[in-house]
Design an enzyme around this catalytic site. Structure first.
Site, PDB file in Angstrom:
ATOM      1  N   TYR A   1       0.623  -1.432  -0.093  1.00 13.79           N
ATOM      2  CA  TYR A   1      -0.105  -0.231  -0.179  1.00 13.79           C
ATOM      3  C   TYR A   1       1.042   1.074  -0.113  1.00 13.79           C
ATOM      4  O   TYR A   1       2.015   1.229   0.693  1.00 13.79           O
ATOM      5  CB  TYR A   1      -0.941   0.109   1.312  1.00 13.79           C
ATOM      6  CG  TYR A   1      -1.792   1.124   1.471  1.00 13.79           C
ATOM      7  CD1 TYR A   1      -2.987   1.415   0.801  1.00 13.79           C
ATOM      8  CD2 TYR A   1      -1.277   2.451   1.948  1.00 13.79           C
ATOM      9  CE1 TYR A   1      -3.755   2.472   1.068  1.00 13.79           C
ATOM     10  CE2 TYR A   1      -1.964   3.410   2.090  1.00 13.79           C
ATOM     11  CZ  TYR A   1      -3.246   3.531   1.690  1.00 13.79           C
ATOM     12  OH  TYR A   1      -4.056   4.683   1.522  1.00 13.79           O
TER      13      TYR A   1
ATOM     14  N   GLU B   1      -3.422   7.570  -4.268  1.00 15.31           N
ATOM     15  CA  GLU B   1      -3.501   6.143  -3.461  1.00 15.31           C
ATOM     16  C   GLU B   1      -2.985   4.988  -4.578  1.00 15.31           C
ATOM     17  O   GLU B   1      -3.889   5.020  -5.300  1.00 15.31           O
ATOM     18  CB  GLU B   1      -4.743   6.041  -2.757  1.00 15.31           C
ATOM     19  CG  GLU B   1      -4.721   4.886  -1.873  1.00 15.31           C
ATOM     20  CD  GLU B   1      -5.919   4.549  -1.110  1.00 15.31           C
ATOM     21  OE1 GLU B   1      -6.161   4.515   0.155  1.00 15.31           O
ATOM     22  OE2 GLU B   1      -7.071   4.541  -1.771  1.00 15.31           O
TER      23      GLU B   1
END
Length: 386
Positions: free
Chosen positions: A108, A196
Protein backbone atom coordinates in the site's frame (compact mmCIF):
# COMPACT_ATOMS: atom_id res chain seq x y z
CA UNK A 1 -12.51 16.31 -7.74
CA UNK A 2 -12.14 12.60 -8.46
CA UNK A 3 -11.09 10.84 -11.65
CA UNK A 4 -11.49 7.29 -12.92
CA UNK A 5 -8.81 4.65 -12.48
CA UNK A 6 -7.88 4.64 -16.18
CA UNK A 7 -7.45 8.43 -16.07
CA UNK A 8 -5.36 8.21 -12.91
CA UNK A 9 -3.11 5.60 -14.50
CA UNK A 10 -2.56 7.78 -17.56
CA UNK A 11 -1.31 10.52 -15.21
CA UNK A 12 0.88 8.03 -13.36
CA UNK A 13 2.52 7.00 -16.65
CA UNK A 14 3.21 10.66 -17.38
CA UNK A 15 5.23 10.89 -14.15
CA UNK A 16 7.12 7.63 -14.60
CA UNK A 17 5.04 5.47 -12.26
CA UNK A 18 4.75 1.98 -13.83
CA UNK A 19 1.23 0.64 -14.46
CA UNK A 20 -0.08 -2.42 -16.36
CA UNK A 21 -0.77 -2.01 -20.06
CA UNK A 22 -4.43 -1.46 -20.84
CA UNK A 23 -7.12 0.76 -22.28
CA UNK A 24 -10.67 1.89 -21.57
CA UNK A 25 -13.73 0.43 -23.33
CA UNK A 26 -17.37 1.50 -23.40
CA UNK A 27 -18.79 -1.52 -25.27
CA UNK A 28 -18.18 -5.29 -25.08
CA UNK A 29 -16.77 -5.20 -28.63
CA UNK A 30 -14.24 -2.54 -27.62
CA UNK A 31 -13.26 -4.63 -24.60
CA UNK A 32 -12.65 -7.64 -26.87
CA UNK A 33 -10.50 -5.54 -29.18
CA UNK A 34 -8.37 -4.22 -26.30
CA UNK A 35 -7.91 -7.73 -24.94
CA UNK A 36 -6.86 -8.88 -28.41
CA UNK A 37 -4.18 -6.18 -28.59
CA UNK A 38 -2.88 -7.17 -25.16
CA UNK A 39 -2.67 -10.80 -26.33
CA UNK A 40 -3.23 -12.76 -23.13
CA UNK A 41 -5.08 -12.90 -19.83
CA UNK A 42 -6.69 -9.60 -18.91
CA UNK A 43 -8.65 -8.01 -16.08
CA UNK A 44 -11.91 -6.19 -16.83
CA UNK A 45 -12.58 -3.49 -14.23
CA UNK A 46 -15.67 -1.31 -13.76
CA UNK A 47 -14.83 2.40 -13.87
CA UNK A 48 -16.75 4.20 -11.11
CA UNK A 49 -15.70 6.66 -8.42
CA UNK A 50 -15.85 4.09 -5.62
CA UNK A 51 -13.78 1.38 -4.00
CA UNK A 52 -14.82 -2.17 -3.20
CA UNK A 53 -15.53 -2.98 -6.84
CA UNK A 54 -14.18 -6.51 -6.74
CA UNK A 55 -16.49 -7.69 -3.95
CA UNK A 56 -19.45 -6.15 -5.80
CA UNK A 57 -18.76 -8.04 -9.04
CA UNK A 58 -17.15 -5.12 -10.83
CA UNK A 59 -13.77 -6.78 -11.52
CA UNK A 60 -13.44 -9.99 -13.55
CA UNK A 61 -10.53 -12.03 -14.91
CA UNK A 62 -10.66 -13.12 -18.55
CA UNK A 63 -8.41 -15.72 -20.22
CA UNK A 64 -8.94 -14.52 -23.80
CA UNK A 65 -10.65 -11.76 -25.84
CA UNK A 66 -13.97 -13.63 -26.00
CA UNK A 67 -14.03 -13.98 -22.22
CA UNK A 68 -13.18 -10.27 -21.91
CA UNK A 69 -16.16 -9.45 -24.13
CA UNK A 70 -18.45 -11.57 -21.93
CA UNK A 71 -17.10 -9.96 -18.76
CA UNK A 72 -17.60 -6.47 -20.17
CA UNK A 73 -21.17 -7.36 -21.14
CA UNK A 74 -21.86 -8.41 -17.55
CA UNK A 75 -20.29 -5.28 -16.03
CA UNK A 76 -21.32 -2.50 -18.41
CA UNK A 77 -24.72 -1.09 -17.54
CA UNK A 78 -24.86 -2.74 -14.12
CA UNK A 79 -25.56 -0.60 -11.05
CA UNK A 80 -22.53 -1.26 -8.90
CA UNK A 81 -23.25 -1.11 -5.18
CA UNK A 82 -20.40 -0.85 -2.68
CA UNK A 83 -20.01 0.76 0.78
CA UNK A 84 -18.71 3.86 -1.05
CA UNK A 85 -21.66 4.31 -3.46
CA UNK A 86 -25.15 5.70 -2.88
CA UNK A 87 -27.69 3.03 -1.82
CA UNK A 88 -29.00 2.78 -5.38
CA UNK A 89 -25.48 2.19 -6.71
CA UNK A 90 -23.67 3.76 -9.67
CA UNK A 91 -24.25 2.80 -13.29
CA UNK A 92 -21.10 1.47 -14.97
CA UNK A 93 -20.50 3.26 -18.28
CA UNK A 94 -16.95 2.12 -19.03
CA UNK A 95 -14.45 -0.59 -18.13
CA UNK A 96 -10.69 -0.71 -17.99
CA UNK A 97 -9.22 -3.73 -19.76
CA UNK A 98 -5.61 -4.34 -18.78
CA UNK A 99 -3.07 -7.14 -18.72
CA UNK A 100 -3.28 -9.54 -15.79
CA UNK A 101 -0.21 -9.47 -13.54
CA UNK A 102 1.47 -12.40 -11.79
CA UNK A 103 1.50 -10.92 -8.29
CA UNK A 104 4.03 -11.96 -5.67
CA UNK A 105 3.32 -9.30 -2.99
CA UNK A 106 0.65 -6.63 -2.43
CA UNK A 107 1.63 -3.35 -0.76
CA UNK A 108 0.00 0.00 0.00
CA UNK A 109 1.20 3.53 -0.82
CA UNK A 110 -0.54 6.88 -0.53
CA UNK A 111 0.03 10.62 -0.17
CA UNK A 112 -2.35 13.11 1.41
CA UNK A 113 -2.35 16.26 3.52
CA UNK A 114 -1.69 15.95 7.26
CA UNK A 115 -3.61 18.97 8.54
CA UNK A 116 -2.24 18.57 12.06
CA UNK A 117 1.32 19.07 10.78
CA UNK A 118 0.42 21.38 7.87
CA UNK A 119 2.35 19.33 5.33
CA UNK A 120 2.00 16.30 3.09
CA UNK A 121 2.43 12.80 4.45
CA UNK A 122 3.48 9.67 2.56
CA UNK A 123 2.08 6.43 4.01
CA UNK A 124 3.17 2.92 3.13
CA UNK A 125 2.21 -0.51 4.43
CA UNK A 126 2.88 -4.17 3.77
CA UNK A 127 -0.89 -4.74 4.17
CA UNK A 128 -1.73 -3.97 0.56
CA UNK A 129 -5.14 -4.85 -0.85
CA UNK A 130 -6.87 -3.98 2.44
CA UNK A 131 -8.71 -0.79 3.30
CA UNK A 132 -6.19 1.44 5.05
CA UNK A 133 -8.81 2.30 7.70
CA UNK A 134 -8.93 -1.37 8.69
CA UNK A 135 -5.14 -1.55 8.90
CA UNK A 136 -5.02 1.62 11.02
CA UNK A 137 -7.64 0.23 13.41
CA UNK A 138 -6.28 -3.31 13.77
CA UNK A 139 -2.52 -3.09 13.17
CA UNK A 140 -1.45 0.58 13.16
CA UNK A 141 2.19 -0.45 13.55
CA UNK A 142 2.09 -1.70 9.95
CA UNK A 143 1.72 1.83 8.59
CA UNK A 144 4.98 3.71 7.94
CA UNK A 145 4.84 7.50 7.55
CA UNK A 146 7.18 10.14 6.20
CA UNK A 147 6.28 13.84 6.23
CA UNK A 148 7.39 16.03 3.34
CA UNK A 149 9.38 19.18 3.98
CA UNK A 150 7.19 22.15 2.95
CA UNK A 151 9.91 23.53 0.65
CA UNK A 152 12.02 20.47 -0.23
CA UNK A 153 9.30 17.85 -0.60
CA UNK A 154 10.05 14.15 -0.09
CA UNK A 155 13.78 13.43 -0.02
CA UNK A 156 15.56 10.31 -1.25
CA UNK A 157 16.40 9.17 2.27
CA UNK A 158 12.68 9.29 3.15
CA UNK A 159 11.75 7.28 0.06
CA UNK A 160 14.44 4.73 0.98
CA UNK A 161 13.09 4.50 4.54
CA UNK A 162 9.62 3.75 3.17
CA UNK A 163 10.96 1.14 0.74
CA UNK A 164 12.97 -0.56 3.51
CA UNK A 165 9.88 -0.54 5.71
CA UNK A 166 8.02 -2.42 3.00
CA UNK A 167 10.64 -5.19 3.16
CA UNK A 168 11.95 -4.53 -0.33
CA UNK A 169 15.49 -5.27 -1.50
CA UNK A 170 17.52 -5.31 -4.69
CA UNK A 171 15.90 -4.06 -7.89
CA UNK A 172 12.34 -3.80 -6.47
CA UNK A 173 13.79 -1.54 -3.75
CA UNK A 174 15.34 0.80 -6.33
CA UNK A 175 12.11 0.81 -8.35
CA UNK A 176 10.08 1.65 -5.25
CA UNK A 177 12.28 4.66 -4.39
CA UNK A 178 11.84 6.07 -7.90
CA UNK A 179 8.11 5.27 -7.83
CA UNK A 180 7.57 7.12 -4.55
CA UNK A 181 9.37 10.18 -5.89
CA UNK A 182 7.33 10.05 -9.11
CA UNK A 183 4.03 9.75 -7.26
CA UNK A 184 4.90 12.69 -5.03
CA UNK A 185 5.89 14.77 -8.07
CA UNK A 186 2.48 14.07 -9.66
CA UNK A 187 0.62 14.83 -6.42
CA UNK A 188 2.41 18.17 -6.04
CA UNK A 189 2.36 19.26 -9.69
CA UNK A 190 -1.37 18.65 -10.11
CA UNK A 191 -2.44 19.96 -6.67
CA UNK A 192 -3.64 16.60 -5.41
CA UNK A 193 -5.56 16.03 -2.20
CA UNK A 194 -5.06 12.25 -2.35
CA UNK A 195 -2.85 9.90 -4.35
CA UNK A 196 -3.39 6.25 -3.43
CA UNK A 197 -2.02 3.04 -4.93
CA UNK A 198 -3.70 -0.02 -3.42
CA UNK A 199 -2.40 -2.47 -4.21
CA UNK A 200 1.11 -1.57 -5.23
CA UNK A 201 2.46 -4.95 -6.28
CA UNK A 202 5.73 -6.76 -6.75
CA UNK A 203 5.32 -9.16 -9.67
CA UNK A 204 6.93 -12.58 -9.88
CA UNK A 205 9.48 -11.22 -12.36
CA UNK A 206 10.50 -8.45 -9.94
CA UNK A 207 8.60 -5.45 -11.34
CA UNK A 208 6.83 -2.82 -9.23
CA UNK A 209 3.37 -1.95 -10.63
CA UNK A 210 0.51 0.29 -9.56
CA UNK A 211 -2.25 -2.27 -9.91
CA UNK A 212 -4.94 0.18 -8.83
CA UNK A 213 -4.86 3.96 -8.52
CA UNK A 214 -6.99 6.66 -6.96
CA UNK A 215 -6.32 10.37 -7.49
CA UNK A 216 -8.33 13.23 -5.97
CA UNK A 217 -7.61 16.89 -6.71
CA UNK A 218 -8.08 20.14 -4.77
CA UNK A 219 -11.18 21.82 -6.21
CA UNK A 220 -9.82 25.24 -5.28
CA UNK A 221 -6.79 24.72 -7.56
CA UNK A 222 -8.63 23.44 -10.63
CA UNK A 223 -8.56 26.88 -12.26
CA UNK A 224 -4.90 26.27 -13.10
CA UNK A 225 -5.35 22.66 -14.27
CA UNK A 226 -7.63 22.67 -17.30
CA UNK A 227 -6.27 19.27 -18.27
CA UNK A 228 -7.61 17.85 -14.99
CA UNK A 229 -10.98 19.61 -15.30
CA UNK A 230 -11.35 17.93 -18.71
CA UNK A 231 -11.31 14.55 -16.94
CA UNK A 232 -14.39 15.35 -14.85
CA UNK A 233 -17.26 12.85 -15.17
CA UNK A 234 -20.46 14.54 -14.00
CA UNK A 235 -22.32 11.22 -14.30
CA UNK A 236 -20.46 10.16 -11.13
CA UNK A 237 -21.61 13.21 -9.13
CA UNK A 238 -24.89 14.15 -7.49
CA UNK A 239 -26.95 16.18 -10.02
CA UNK A 240 -27.58 18.94 -7.48
CA UNK A 241 -23.84 19.19 -6.74
CA UNK A 242 -23.20 19.57 -10.47
CA UNK A 243 -25.89 22.24 -10.82
CA UNK A 244 -24.53 24.21 -7.84
CA UNK A 245 -21.01 24.22 -9.27
CA UNK A 246 -22.30 26.06 -12.36
CA UNK A 247 -23.14 29.08 -10.20
CA UNK A 248 -20.08 29.05 -7.90
CA UNK A 249 -22.17 27.78 -4.99
CA UNK A 250 -20.49 25.51 -2.44
CA UNK A 251 -23.10 22.77 -2.05
CA UNK A 252 -23.02 19.27 -0.62
CA UNK A 253 -26.19 17.20 -0.33
CA UNK A 254 -26.88 15.51 3.00
CA UNK A 255 -29.63 13.21 4.32
CA UNK A 256 -31.82 15.55 6.40
CA UNK A 257 -34.90 17.69 5.67
CA UNK A 258 -33.83 21.20 6.77
CA UNK A 259 -32.34 23.08 3.83
CA UNK A 260 -29.58 25.48 4.94
CA UNK A 261 -28.54 28.64 3.08
CA UNK A 262 -25.60 30.40 4.71
CA UNK A 263 -22.80 32.82 3.80
CA UNK A 264 -19.41 31.55 4.91
CA UNK A 265 -18.14 28.00 5.36
CA UNK A 266 -17.57 28.32 9.11
CA UNK A 267 -21.05 29.70 9.72
CA UNK A 268 -22.47 26.95 7.49
CA UNK A 269 -20.81 24.27 9.63
CA UNK A 270 -22.10 25.93 12.81
CA UNK A 271 -25.58 26.13 11.28
CA UNK A 272 -25.64 22.41 10.55
CA UNK A 273 -24.50 21.70 14.12
CA UNK A 274 -27.20 23.88 15.66
CA UNK A 275 -29.89 22.28 13.46
CA UNK A 276 -28.86 18.89 14.84
CA UNK A 277 -28.80 20.34 18.37
CA UNK A 278 -32.40 21.46 17.83
CA UNK A 279 -33.39 17.88 17.03
CA UNK A 280 -33.33 18.12 13.24
CA UNK A 281 -31.11 16.98 10.39
CA UNK A 282 -29.56 19.33 7.79
CA UNK A 283 -30.38 18.50 4.19
CA UNK A 284 -27.27 20.15 2.82
CA UNK A 285 -24.21 22.29 3.23
CA UNK A 286 -24.76 25.45 1.13
CA UNK A 287 -22.42 28.45 1.26
CA UNK A 288 -23.56 31.26 -1.07
CA UNK A 289 -20.38 33.22 -0.40
CA UNK A 290 -19.61 36.57 1.12
CA UNK A 291 -20.90 38.70 -1.76
CA UNK A 292 -23.73 36.61 -3.17
CA UNK A 293 -25.67 38.23 -6.01
CA UNK A 294 -29.48 38.05 -6.38
CA UNK A 295 -28.89 35.50 -9.17
CA UNK A 296 -26.88 33.27 -6.83
CA UNK A 297 -29.56 33.52 -4.14
CA UNK A 298 -32.21 32.60 -6.71
CA UNK A 299 -30.18 29.61 -7.92
CA UNK A 300 -29.55 28.54 -4.33
CA UNK A 301 -33.30 28.52 -3.67
CA UNK A 302 -33.90 26.60 -6.89
CA UNK A 303 -31.37 23.94 -5.92
CA UNK A 304 -32.76 23.63 -2.39
CA UNK A 305 -36.34 23.33 -3.63
CA UNK A 306 -35.27 20.71 -6.20
CA UNK A 307 -34.40 18.35 -3.35
CA UNK A 308 -37.64 16.53 -2.44
CA UNK A 309 -36.33 15.76 1.05
CA UNK A 310 -36.21 19.48 1.99
CA UNK A 311 -39.30 20.41 4.04
CA UNK A 312 -38.14 23.81 5.34
CA UNK A 313 -35.36 26.30 4.58
CA UNK A 314 -33.22 28.00 7.23
CA UNK A 315 -31.40 31.13 6.00
CA UNK A 316 -28.64 32.11 8.43
CA UNK A 317 -26.61 35.13 7.30
CA UNK A 318 -24.17 37.55 8.85
CA UNK A 319 -24.31 40.76 6.84
CA UNK A 320 -20.78 41.92 6.25
CA UNK A 321 -19.83 41.93 2.57
CA UNK A 322 -23.35 40.64 1.85
CA UNK A 323 -25.52 43.38 3.38
CA UNK A 324 -28.77 42.28 5.00
CA UNK A 325 -30.90 44.52 2.74
CA UNK A 326 -29.28 42.98 -0.33
CA UNK A 327 -29.98 39.51 1.02
CA UNK A 328 -33.59 40.45 1.73
CA UNK A 329 -34.06 41.78 -1.79
CA UNK A 330 -32.60 38.58 -3.25
CA UNK A 331 -34.75 36.34 -1.05
CA UNK A 332 -37.96 38.22 -1.90
CA UNK A 333 -37.23 38.22 -5.63
CA UNK A 334 -36.26 34.53 -5.68
CA UNK A 335 -39.34 33.34 -3.75
CA UNK A 336 -41.67 35.35 -5.99
CA UNK A 337 -39.99 34.24 -9.21
CA UNK A 338 -39.84 30.55 -8.25
CA UNK A 339 -43.25 30.47 -6.55
CA UNK A 340 -41.59 28.78 -3.60
CA UNK A 341 -44.03 27.17 -1.17
CA UNK A 342 -41.56 25.76 1.34
CA UNK A 343 -41.59 27.44 4.78
CA UNK A 344 -38.58 29.77 5.11
CA UNK A 345 -36.97 30.90 8.37
CA UNK A 346 -34.62 33.89 8.18
CA UNK A 347 -32.04 34.86 10.76
CA UNK A 348 -29.84 37.78 9.81
CA UNK A 349 -27.42 40.04 11.65
CA UNK A 350 -24.97 42.70 10.55
CA UNK A 351 -24.93 45.61 8.14
CA UNK A 352 -28.38 47.12 7.46
CA UNK A 353 -30.10 44.40 9.48
CA UNK A 354 -33.08 46.55 10.46
CA UNK A 355 -33.66 47.59 6.85
CA UNK A 356 -33.43 43.95 5.76
CA UNK A 357 -35.97 42.83 8.38
CA UNK A 358 -38.30 45.66 7.37
CA UNK A 359 -38.12 44.62 3.71
CA UNK A 360 -38.99 41.02 4.62
CA UNK A 361 -41.87 42.12 6.86
CA UNK A 362 -43.35 44.36 4.16
CA UNK A 363 -42.92 41.80 1.38
CA UNK A 364 -46.25 40.08 2.07
CA UNK A 365 -44.50 36.70 1.97
CA UNK A 366 -45.03 34.07 4.66
CA UNK A 367 -41.52 34.26 6.07
CA UNK A 368 -40.59 33.41 9.66
CA UNK A 369 -38.12 35.73 11.39
CA UNK A 370 -35.70 34.42 14.00
CA UNK A 371 -34.01 36.36 16.79
CA UNK A 372 -30.80 34.31 16.80
CA UNK A 373 -29.27 31.08 15.46
CA UNK A 374 -30.80 28.86 18.13
CA UNK A 375 -34.24 30.35 17.66
CA UNK A 376 -33.97 30.00 13.89
CA UNK A 377 -32.86 26.37 14.08
CA UNK A 378 -35.73 25.45 16.43
CA UNK A 379 -38.30 27.12 14.17
CA UNK A 380 -36.89 25.54 11.00
CA UNK A 381 -36.82 22.06 12.58
CA UNK A 382 -40.40 22.46 13.86
CA UNK A 383 -41.63 23.56 10.41
CA UNK A 384 -39.78 20.70 8.70
CA UNK A 385 -41.24 18.14 11.09
CA UNK A 386 -44.72 19.63 10.92
Amino acid sequence: MKVHEYQAKALLREFGVPVPSGDVATTPAEAKAVAGRLGGRVVVKAQVHAGGRGRAGGIKLADDPDAAERAARQILGMRLKTPQTPPEGIEVRSVLVEEASAVERELYLSITLDRARSTHVVMASEAGGMEIEEVAARTPEKIIREWAHPALGVQDYQARHLAYGLGLAGDPFKQAVALIRGLFALYLARDGSLAEINPLVVTQDGRMLALDAKLNFDDSALWRHKEIVALRDVNEEDPLDVEASKYSLNYIKLDGNVGCMVNGAGLAMATMDIVKLAGGEPANFLDVGGGASPEQIENAFRILSSDPSVKAVFINVFGGILRCDRLAAGVIAAIRKLGLRLPVVVRMEGTNVELGKQMLAESGLALTNADDMGDGAKKAVALAQG
